[in-house]
Design an enzyme around this catalytic site. Sequence first.
Site, mmCIF file in Angstrom:
data_model
loop_
_atom_site.group_PDB
_atom_site.id
_atom_site.type_symbol
_atom_site.label_atom_id
_atom_site.label_comp_id
_atom_site.label_asym_id
_atom_site.label_seq_id
_atom_site.Cartn_x
_atom_site.Cartn_y
_atom_site.Cartn_z
ATOM 1 N N SER A 241 0.772 -1.252 0.002
ATOM 2 C CA SER A 241 -0.051 0.139 0.051
ATOM 3 C C SER A 241 0.890 1.273 0.157
ATOM 4 O O SER A 241 1.810 1.291 0.604
ATOM 5 C CB SER A 241 -0.902 0.009 1.252
ATOM 6 N N HIS B 11 5.526 2.515 11.068
ATOM 7 C CA HIS B 11 4.773 3.178 12.049
ATOM 8 C C HIS B 11 5.371 4.506 12.533
ATOM 9 O O HIS B 11 4.899 5.194 13.214
ATOM 10 C CB HIS B 11 4.350 1.982 13.095
HETATM 11 C C1 MET Z 1 -1.234 -5.559 7.719
HETATM 12 S S1 MET Z 1 -0.302 -6.198 6.334
HETATM 13 C C2 MET Z 1 -0.500 -5.020 5.168
HETATM 14 C C3 MET Z 1 -0.286 -5.725 3.622
HETATM 15 C C4 MET Z 1 -0.824 -4.832 2.623
HETATM 16 N N1 MET Z 1 -0.553 -5.249 1.533
HETATM 17 C C5 MET Z 1 -0.235 -3.450 2.689
HETATM 18 O O1 MET Z 1 0.656 -3.025 2.226
HETATM 19 O O2 MET Z 1 -0.850 -2.245 3.287
#
Ligand code: MET
Length: 754
Positions: A419, A686
């Site tokens: 993402s 984070h």
């Molecule tokens: C909580 S894992 C998140 C993986 C997802 N493909 C992202 O990049 O947000």
Amino acid sequence: MVTSTVGFPCMGAKRELKVALEAFWKDALPEDGLRAVFAEVEAAGVAAAAAAGVRLIGVGDASLSGLMADTTSRLGLEAPRHAALPAGLGRYFAASRGTAGVTALDMSKWFGTNWHDLVPEIGVPSPSTAGGAGWGDLVARVRTAQQAVGVDRVVPIVLGPVTYASSCDLSGGATVASVVAAITPSYVEALRALAATGVPEVQMHEPTLVTSAAADARPVYEAAYKELATAGVGMHLVAPYDDLGESFEWAPRLPGVTAVGLDFTTGDNLGLLRKSKWPAGVRLGAGVVDGRSVWAEADAAAATLAAVRAAAGPGVDVAVQPSCTLAHLPLDLAAERKLPAELTARLAFALQKVDLLVKLAAASAEPPREGAALLGSSMDDTIAAAIDEALFSRPASFAERRPQQFTVPGGLGTMSIGSFPQTPAIRRLRAAFKAGRLPAADYTSALDAATVECVLLQRDTLGLDVLVHGELERTDMVEFFASKMHGYAATTAGWVRSVGSLCVRPPIVMGDVSRRDAPMTVREWRVAQDAAGPDVPVKGMLTGPGTLLAWSFPRKDIPRRAQALQLAAAVRAEVADLEAAGARIIQVDEPALREGLPLKRHAWDAALTAATRAFRLATCGAAAGTQIVTHICYSDWADAAVLAALDALDADVLTVENERSGGAALTALAEAGYARDLAPGVFDIHSDVVPAADTMRARVDAFLAAGLSPERLWVVPDCGQKTASPALAEASLTAMVSAATAARAACHKAAVTA
Ligand code: MET
Ligand SMILES: [Zn+2]
């Protein structure tokens, strides 16, 4: 019959606390503004429970960051790097979010729920509570609630000392016993101060009692509760999320315990109760209303309550309560306008569960309602037997597959976890589309343009080796897929807090699950691959079946593994569609793999087998040349069974969170001899701080020094970057690519000179 609540959602009906937290972090709201919002949402929860007629209202599990974080401040057990910061909210939030030059603490899922709390680092063998803030905040909140609903109805919620200590990182040399011994005097003070307000009892939440670790901790519990009992206030021991198992015999007899809240919605507390004699004078809190399920099941709860009363026998005072805090549920079913009526009739969110408690206690059973079963489903355990075993294996071994798959010359390939930032512009587009102000075609073309921009950023500015489309069209990796499947219902306001200010809307499994908008992801993938051009691969991005189920509200009347296999079949079909469209790399995320495990160790093997089988059913249809990537977030890496399960996934590339847990993932996997491609995260997504290229380079060098070859190693972030700002994401990935490039050049030089 007494009714009792043991915790309540605290984000507010309109997620007021989320908004306030985020404004505070951006310096757009002063501290007293944040505290005022917090007090309002807490008061609203107390008022709702009082209005419903609950007799004993739990107050104290609402939190700005989580009970582990609050307890850490009260006890003064901040990690040294945080303790050095000035006391106050800045320091409090630095523990969960980091601040300039100071990394945050690790996070962990809370006892198999989807809530995350901090893992405080007890850096020394014998900690001291000398610098703690004390319990004045809780005492003040209790007094406020008492003024609203009466002194005799407010019961403070305290995270018990043994659970607190057991949930810390003790690698600094302390033991659970030494931490408990150090903190118990502070707890005694807390109990005395709370008793002085006139509370009828204090809830001590000790979920570790239901874990496999409880047996070993028995002497620690006994010593601690002997001391706590000296405070002279009755303790209501709350042990949610599973049955007490072996601790059933002794936990209700701990000193000072006057009530025990047990979970009768999972595990076998009823069987244990039937076999043993309940201690005289101890109230039995029958947690028959499931605090983790959105299904109402009023009839089942009434039947369980009757069975509990019968098993306890005539002399036992039985109270009705939720199985655990209601904070794992959305707040109010009445806020839902779009759910099908036949579903709404069978659901209950937090407020409705509170009503249900009171009705159960009054034995004015609701008019019998139909259970979920009548919604229909062909899912049952026969599904497992009906699937051809060949579907669970790839056509070729990893050794045969790998040469046919994508390779970065020199190794150390770079990519993201999927993402990219959900920018304010994208959020505005989605809001306009959902409100009907933006036609679907315009929404799609605007998202496509943003996707192309995201791809070009990755290809031209960042220089990543494998690209992603950015998941801009997804609000949430589970909700998105649920919205494209039959058998799933989505809520409009069913927010549940997951971590910090982050709330998710877990979709509800109603019945048979299958793809409705098939394919679900190919169009966006193609937009991205077309923009990338033929020379750079774009990963297909899917959520794995275990995670889809773990982050949804599943059916309660159908075995989970059957639901997981049905979801796996849908993912498998999507993998095939992506492959047919030309995708050579497909990532199937399973971040819930480890967290979804049962709390009792003896149940792990079966659960891990079910999880790996679902993942394999989802992915093993891929051709040998298709690179299957998977991604796991925070985990407990110490367990051989978990490592074996990661191996059994048979994914070609395993991306794991590594940075925040201090390299634990990589060490454990390297020691276990993990032999496929590995992608340990080199920076914590984070944190608000741009990671230094040098630090990341040092991580890569350490991985290489651990014996991983550059050809098997990928350089990635710890997780997806949807919550980062675009500037932070871009700067972090730029530094990451330069770290990887430098490491690659050094490897090359070493190879040439060797
Ligand atoms: C909580 S894992 C998140 C993986 C997802 N493909 C992202 O990049 O947000
Ligand atoms: Zn992740």
